[in-house]
Design an enzyme around this catalytic site. Structure first.
Site, mmCIF file in Angstrom:
data_model
loop_
_atom_site.group_PDB
_atom_site.id
_atom_site.type_symbol
_atom_site.label_atom_id
_atom_site.label_comp_id
_atom_site.label_asym_id
_atom_site.label_seq_id
_atom_site.Cartn_x
_atom_site.Cartn_y
_atom_site.Cartn_z
ATOM 1 N N ASN A 206 -5.991 23.353 -118.613
ATOM 2 C CA ASN A 206 -6.912 22.226 -118.458
ATOM 3 C C ASN A 206 -7.121 21.458 -119.768
ATOM 4 O OD1 ASN A 206 -8.361 24.155 -119.777
ATOM 5 N ND2 ASN A 206 -10.098 24.175 -118.369
ATOM 6 N N ASN A 331 -16.782 27.976 -126.126
ATOM 7 C CA ASN A 331 -16.507 29.423 -125.994
ATOM 8 C C ASN A 331 -16.764 30.055 -127.360
ATOM 9 O OD1 ASN A 331 -15.545 29.076 -123.399
ATOM 10 N ND2 ASN A 331 -13.431 29.613 -123.867
ATOM 11 N N GLY A 380 -15.073 15.581 -117.450
ATOM 12 C CA GLY A 380 -14.928 15.743 -116.001
ATOM 13 C C GLY A 380 -13.467 16.024 -115.705
ATOM 14 N N SER A 381 -13.071 15.932 -114.460
ATOM 15 C CA SER A 381 -11.678 16.196 -114.141
ATOM 16 C C SER A 381 -10.872 14.912 -114.342
ATOM 17 C CB SER A 381 -11.564 16.646 -112.699
ATOM 18 O OG SER A 381 -12.009 15.609 -111.859
ATOM 19 N N HIS A 405 -20.532 22.724 -119.422
ATOM 20 C CA HIS A 405 -19.391 22.343 -120.268
ATOM 21 C C HIS A 405 -18.345 21.510 -119.532
ATOM 22 C CE1 HIS A 405 -16.991 25.286 -118.208
ATOM 23 N NE2 HIS A 405 -16.024 25.287 -119.080
#
Lengths: 482, 138
Positions: A206, A331, A380-381, A405
């Site tokens: 991603n 992370n 976002g995507s 996130h």
């Protein structure tokens, strides 16, 4: 273990709780920040079982928490926050994840979308050429052993010293792009070997480089402080510490599984393996994690240099340089001060798929952001939209200063591949004015918008709950992926 | 030996079965190799790149996960995919073996970040075969 809706109590709007009494080994309640519609969606996978497991970590305080973009992970859910008491509470590498300091940064330009529309396709190809992406592609920099140690110690500063970054950038990076506790000698040779040629690369999955424009401004004053205005072209970068970070996590989870019995710790899932933060194993992991986090910040700084080169190649050498608006990790584990049982206390905050979201007055922030709070960047995507938010003091009360996130996955990669015809999607996005450059059609299908939750709903939830304020909405025009 | 890929929200869930522990480890390396590049292990032999691996762990589940993690790290270090394992010694706590693979001309299809312990549980099923699930972080 099955969790039913009747096991979940509503505490207030957008906040739900599975009480401590739900299972005997829970040390704190488990809390979900979500609208009811998102909660129902969250209940479709095993996220909440994983959240309940996290509530059993030694030394955990307050509650184990998930954000509205949560999805099932392995051990810890993705989109989770857990704070353990410093110095003897648990540190768990699984609570940070394998991609240590995966994060996002936003660069701003002085260009308006209306003025550069005809150059977007060229820009997409130039970005794809300048920023190595995908598996097995190394970057332009090959680090010597000594240089590797310097990167692990200095983070983004190393890139700037070597001419791959701008000095001004440091003030606009979380922790100024460098964690002081890093110890390169605690990073294995294999991890260093994997990191030798990966600086300046985004990898696959991603991760991406995306050109967006500011489609909407919600808070003028904050947007102005962040240097954002309607129609402005900005660039979003999402990646982490690459193979080096994955190897550090792998090495230490293995060591910590072996060490756990020495501390009498039993966990419901090996991926929650943990030791006391102040134990030898805990400190070794923490210092190696800090080193990997520094590598990630250096990586995003070098990628910015590549993006800046691509920008100049398209718009000419006299174009105003791209400025770093902010860079946040999602992370990571940090030692921070929070209110615990009515008193200020130091805790080890694990954020796995969660972003720090501190409010106004936070001293680490650059002067221009101090009065408005820390920027929070929510990608976002591909093909939908992204957001810039501002942290609030409420986040400190509710979520140990944390926020969501991203949009959060909804469909498995296999399901996405079955449902999406990637060449058709690429053409469809092009017709909508979004140019996608990717190493493979497989990557496009797996990351299709349909695979993700609605980022608007996620952002509405965090905004309505008060943990962050909506500042700007970004719409993509170029997406470069591995 | 059986290898199946099952759904998972974000990652890859693989179920492997084998008539012996040796068979299970063989299924593991083959199943992972074919994730790194679709069908690679089914058609790219002979696997002439050879590396030795020796590991100990405190049970068979950790041994299998640690073994596959080591194979994965070697894949990235060598820019190669390993498809076969020749086992010299295998108990529930120790493996001494040689892995066989081939370097890649055009990179991997998939980046596996890690082989996780989550849901892994090496055990004998009702058919007396060894089996486990493995979740790969993608």
């Amino acid at each position: 273990m099955k969790i039913n809706k009747t096991d979940i109590h509503k505490i207030e709007d957008f906040l739900w709780e599975i009480p401590k009494a739900f299972r005997p080994n829970m040390r704190v309640p488990a809390r979900v920040l979500a609208s009811e519609a998102l909660l129902d969606a969250i209940m479709e996978d095993r996220s909440l079982v994983q959240l309940v497991n996290v509530a059993s970590l030694p030394g955990i305080k307050g509650a184990s928490l998930v954000m509205p973009d949560v999805h099932e992970g392995y051990g810890f859910p993705i989109g989770g926050v857990a704070a353990t008491l410093h110095p003897d509470g648990a540190i768990s590498p699984g609570g940070i994840g394998y991609d240590i300091n995966c994060g996002v940064r936003l660069l701003t330009s002085d260009q308006k979308i209306a003025d550069i529309k005809d150059k977007l396709e060229m820009l997409s190809k130039e970005l794809y050429a300048q920023v190595p992406s995908g598996m097995g592609k190394g970057g332009q920099i090959k680090l010597s052993t000594q240089e590797m140690d310097e990167v692990l110690l200095k983070g983004a500063e190393w890139a700037i010293e070597k001419g791959y970054g701008e000095k001004r950038d440091l003030a606009f990076i979380e922790s100024n792009g460098r964690l002081e506790n890093a110890d390169p000698s605690l990073v294995s040779d294999m991890a260093k070997k994997r990191g030798t040629d990966q600086l300046g690369t985004i990898g696959s999955g991603n991760h991406f480089v995306e050109v967006d424009y500011v489609a909407e401004i919600y808070e003028e004053t904050i947007a102005e402080a962040y240097g954002l205005s309607k129609g402005q072209v900005v660039i979003l970068i999402h990646t982490g510490s690459r193979g080096l970070g994955h190897q550090v996590a792998t090495d230490y989870i293995r060591q910590i599984i072996s060490a756990m019995p020495n501390y009498g710790i039993v966990v419901p899932d090996r991926e929650l393996a943990c030791v006391p933060f102040n134990s030898k194993e805990g400190q070794n992991y923490f210092k190696a994690m800090c080193a990997a986090a520094n590598y990630a910040w250096c990586n995003r700084e070098v990628i910015s240099w590549e993006v800046r080169n691509a920008w100049r190649n398209i718009f000419g050498p006299t174009i105003e340089p791209l400025k770093l608006m902010y860079d946040v990790a999602h992370n990571i584990a940090k030692v921070e001060t929070h209110l615990v049982e009515g008193k200020q206390a130091e805790v080890i905050v694990h954020r796995k798929g969660a972003t720090r979201a501190f409010g106004p007055g936070f001293e680490e922030l650059p002067e221009s952001y101090k009065s408005v709070g820390q920027p929070v960047i929510i990608p976002g995507s591909m093909g939908t939209c992204s957001y810039v938010l501002a942290g609030t003091t409420r986040s400190k009360e509710l979520t140990f200063g944390s926020c969501c996130h991203g949009a959060g996955r909804r469909l498995s990669r296999t399901a996405a591949k079955k449902q999406v015809n990637a060449p058709v999607l690429k053409e469809y996005l092009k017709e909508k004015g979004i140019f996608v450059e990717a190493g493979s059609f497989k990557g496009i299908a797996e990351e299709a918008p349909i695979a993700y939750k609605d980022v608007n709903m996620v952002v509405e939830t965090v905004s309505n709950s008060g943990i962050a304020r909506k500042v700007a909405k970004l719409r993509p025009v170029v997406v470069v992926k591995g | 030996m059986k290898i199946r890929y099952l759904p998972h929200t974000a990652d890859i869930r693989m179920k492997i079965e084998g008539s012996s522990l040796e068979d299970l480890f063989t299924a593991g390396i083959l199943g992972m190799g074919n994730i790194l590049k679709d069908g690679f292990c089914d058609k790219n032999g002979p696997f002439i790149l050879k590396l030795k691996i020796e590991l100990t762990a405190h049970d068979e589940t950790c041994l299998l996960i640690d073994f596959l993690s080591e194979v994965l790290s070697s894949s990235y270090a060598e820019k190669a995919i390993f498809c076969e394992v020749k086992i010299f010694e295998l108990t529930t706590r120790k493996i001494r073996a040689e892995i066989h693979g081939r370097q890649l001309a055009h990179g991997f299809d998939e980046e596996i970040k890690a082989v996780t312990y989550h849901e892994a549980d090496v055990h004998k099923n009702n058919n007396r075969d060894w089996e486990t699930l493995i979740i790969f972080d993608i």
